[in-house]
Design an enzyme around this catalytic site. Structure first.
Site, PDB file in Angstrom:
ATOM      1  N   ASP A  71     -17.729 -37.255  30.693  1.00 57.89           N
ATOM      2  CA  ASP A  71     -17.209 -38.615  30.626  1.00 57.89           C
ATOM      3  C   ASP A  71     -16.125 -38.701  29.555  1.00 57.89           C
ATOM      4  O   ASP A  71     -16.420 -38.812  28.369  1.00 57.89           O
ATOM      5  CB  ASP A  71     -18.352 -39.588  30.319  1.00 57.89           C
ATOM      6  CG  ASP A  71     -17.885 -41.040  30.225  1.00 57.89           C
ATOM      7  OD1 ASP A  71     -16.708 -41.308  30.539  1.00 57.89           O
ATOM      8  OD2 ASP A  71     -18.703 -41.894  29.843  1.00 57.89           O
ATOM      9  N   GLU A 103      -8.560 -24.259   2.900  1.00 57.17           N
ATOM     10  CA  GLU A 103      -9.367 -24.442   1.691  1.00 57.17           C
ATOM     11  C   GLU A 103     -10.428 -25.503   1.948  1.00 57.17           C
ATOM     12  O   GLU A 103     -10.242 -26.389   2.787  1.00 57.17           O
ATOM     13  CB  GLU A 103      -8.477 -24.846   0.516  1.00 57.17           C
ATOM     14  CG  GLU A 103      -7.428 -23.803   0.157  1.00 57.17           C
ATOM     15  CD  GLU A 103      -6.364 -24.313  -0.812  1.00 57.17           C
ATOM     16  OE1 GLU A 103      -5.646 -23.484  -1.377  1.00 57.17           O
ATOM     17  OE2 GLU A 103      -6.246 -25.551  -0.974  1.00 57.17           O
ATOM     18  N   GLU A 106     -11.082 -21.011  -5.326  1.00 49.85           N
ATOM     19  CA  GLU A 106      -9.771 -21.629  -5.518  1.00 49.85           C
ATOM     20  C   GLU A 106      -9.686 -22.313  -6.886  1.00 49.85           C
ATOM     21  O   GLU A 106     -10.574 -22.185  -7.725  1.00 49.85           O
ATOM     22  CB  GLU A 106      -9.470 -22.624  -4.379  1.00 49.85           C
ATOM     23  CG  GLU A 106      -8.527 -22.079  -3.318  1.00 49.85           C
ATOM     24  CD  GLU A 106      -7.133 -21.812  -3.865  1.00 49.85           C
ATOM     25  OE1 GLU A 106      -6.750 -22.417  -4.886  1.00 49.85           O
ATOM     26  OE2 GLU A 106      -6.424 -20.975  -3.270  1.00 49.85           O
ATOM     27  N   HIS A 115      -2.254 -23.972   4.444  1.00 54.00           N
ATOM     28  CA  HIS A 115      -0.898 -23.468   4.662  1.00 54.00           C
ATOM     29  C   HIS A 115      -0.809 -22.759   6.001  1.00 54.00           C
ATOM     30  O   HIS A 115      -1.705 -22.002   6.365  1.00 54.00           O
ATOM     31  CB  HIS A 115      -0.499 -22.515   3.533  1.00 54.00           C
ATOM     32  CG  HIS A 115      -0.562 -23.131   2.177  1.00 54.00           C
ATOM     33  ND1 HIS A 115      -0.572 -22.388   1.025  1.00 54.00           N
ATOM     34  CD2 HIS A 115      -0.612 -24.429   1.771  1.00 54.00           C
ATOM     35  CE1 HIS A 115      -0.632 -23.187  -0.025  1.00 54.00           C
ATOM     36  NE2 HIS A 115      -0.666 -24.432   0.406  1.00 54.00           N
ATOM     37  N   ARG A 157       3.704 -25.409   3.638  1.00 48.31           N
ATOM     38  CA  ARG A 157       2.656 -25.628   2.643  1.00 48.31           C
ATOM     39  C   ARG A 157       2.065 -27.035   2.654  1.00 48.31           C
ATOM     40  O   ARG A 157       1.113 -27.316   1.943  1.00 48.31           O
ATOM     41  CB  ARG A 157       3.204 -25.319   1.253  1.00 48.31           C
ATOM     42  CG  ARG A 157       3.637 -23.871   1.088  1.00 48.31           C
ATOM     43  CD  ARG A 157       4.308 -23.617  -0.264  1.00 48.31           C
ATOM     44  NE  ARG A 157       3.479 -24.001  -1.386  1.00 48.31           N
ATOM     45  CZ  ARG A 157       2.462 -23.288  -1.860  1.00 48.31           C
ATOM     46  NH1 ARG A 157       2.138 -22.134  -1.295  1.00 48.31           N
ATOM     47  NH2 ARG A 157       1.757 -23.720  -2.884  1.00 48.31           N
TER      48      ARG A 157
END
Length: 445
Positions: free
Chosen positions: A52, A135, A190, A246, A336
């Site tokens: 649906d 990230e 990071e 990125h 970026r």
């Protein structure tokens, strides 16, 4: 491996698959699925499975609701989730969405990317490759299994345990991805506490976007096993680095990477320069697609390495576009600005359209800016021809609505529904009274 109907049925039997998830992506980038028992697999492989479409945001009206799920055999994948081993395993197939007339549905982001790739081939190119760098943040769950705002570590860039307490979780994510065929290139902590990045080898455009959607599912699933919540929200915490995704782009013909020219001083071909020129010219228009949330623009601010200015460089990370040092077949253009909330199929469609238009119209980019743009004054930026990216979702939508090149890359159905949905989202946000406003004004006025 190239899968066929027969080999899929045989693999499902050998691996004791009991359920199959027929997955597709809606306009907002959310992964959806219709789960069917193994008895329905042959029906699905025969392109006879319907669902649906009126229940999916931005798809179709109720009177046009019946849609076909057309599985891509090459996306057959059996998950290795331990909790399902005793009762049978779960597999998946990524599907395109077709109308009852057996035509590609114009609101299906995956089919739309295929349409963009047809134009690329008509221009004489063979393949468009993507290497993403997503990230994400990991937050602790409370006793009820709900996400908290408590980070699970205080680690920083490339930290190891004990500062990086999510190392085991991230390793399990990598192992799961490798079992599913991902060629992992890097995995690390990071900049932000609780923030992580996992990169894998580039692949063709369609496969790369399928992999992004699979990646998000695996990250969230494995994180929950560790009593953590993974979020791809672009800016979950004030004054801490946001999360990007990125996009490393490369374009090939039969001779190889068309972005590389060994005779050029910088190793970049004229085709690459035109492609960059198109990316820069249409950047303000495609930002709404690559940064589709109100929250996306909390990341695109100076001071956190996220791009704010429309420029390119091979030497620093402050512009929108960076050219990594590798050359030969590894020559690529890194965009970026993209964040992990973006629908990868739509983001790649608009970036490809912008770059191809640059090639088609021979758009020369301005000179590369090889200094820190964040340290430049506004006057210096204007003198260098450096403009700003949109500062809000509302501004980005205005730019999108007036650019035919990017609208055409989306098609009328997706463009209209995306703009309508995101306009509602922005005005809903605008009505909110935030904690910042209360802290700032409640006692002062």
């Amino acid at each position: 491996m190239t899968w066929t109907k027969e080999s899929i049925l045989r693999d499902a039997a050998e691996k004791n698959v009991r359920y199959v998830r027929l997955m597709f992506t809606d306009i907002t980038g959310t992964l959806k699925n219709v789960e069917v028992p193994i008895a329905q697999l042959e029906k699905a492989l025969n392109m006879q499975m319907m669902f649906d479409g009126s229940s999916i945001e931005g798809f179709v009206r109720i009177e046009e609701s019946d849609m076909y799920l057309i599985p891509d055999y090459d996306t057959w994948l059996t998950f290795n989730w331990a909790e399902h081993q005793d009762t049978g395993r779960i597999a998946r197939l990524i599907c395109d969405v077709h109308t009852p007339k057996r035509e590609p549905f114009k609101g299906d982001p995956r089919s739309n990317l295929k349409r963009s790739l047809v134009k690329m081939r008509e221009m004489g190119f063979k393949s468009f490759n993507l290497g993403p760098e997503p990230e994400f943040y990991l937050f602790k769950l409370d006793e009820f299994g709900k996400p908290t705002m408590d980070l699970n570590d205080e680690g920083g860039y490339f930290d190891l345990a004990p500062n990086d307490l999510a190392e085991n979780c991230r390793r399990d994510i990598v192992l799961e991805l490798e079992d599913l065929g991902f060629d992992i290139e890097a995995s690390h902590h990071e900049v932000g506490p609780g923030q992580h990045e996992i990169d894998w080898k580039y692949s063709d455009a369609l496969t790369a976007c399928d992999n992004i959607q699979t990646f998000k599912l695996i990250v969230k699933s494995v994180a929950r096993r560790h009593n953590l919540h993974a979020t791809f929200m672009p800016k979950p915490i004030f004054e801490i680095a946001g999360s990007g995704m990125h996009f490393n782009l490369s374009l090939f013909n039969d001779e190889g990477n068309v972005f590389y020219d060994e005779s050029a001083p910088d190793g970049l071909s004229q085709t690459a320069k035109y492609f960059i020129g198109g990316l820069l010219k249409y950047a303000r228009a495609y930002t709404a697609i690559c940064n589709p949330l109100v929250n996306s623009y909390k990341r695109l601010v100076p001071g956190y390495e996220a791009p704010v200015y429309i420029a390119w460089s091979g030497q620093n990370r402050s512009p929108l576009i960076r050219i990594p040092a590798a050359r030969g077949n590894s020559t690529r253009v890194e965009v970026r600005s993209v964040d992990p909330s973006a629908n990868p199929y739509l983001a790649l469609s608009v970036l490809l359209a912008a770059g191809l238009k640059g090639i088609e119209d021979k758009i020369e980019p301005p000179m590369a800016v090889d200094r820190n743009i964040y340290s430049m004054t506004r006057e210096e930026r204007l003198a260098e021809g450096v403009n700003d990216l949109p500062g809000s979702l509302r501004e980005a939508l205005k730019e999108l609505k007036k650019e035919p090149v990017i609208l055409d890359a989306l098609g009328d159905h997706i463009a209209q529904n995306f703009i309508a949905e995101k306009t509602i989202e922005y005005f809903s946000y605008q009505k909110q009274v935030t904690q910042w406003e209360l802290d700032k004004y409640l006692t002062q006025y």
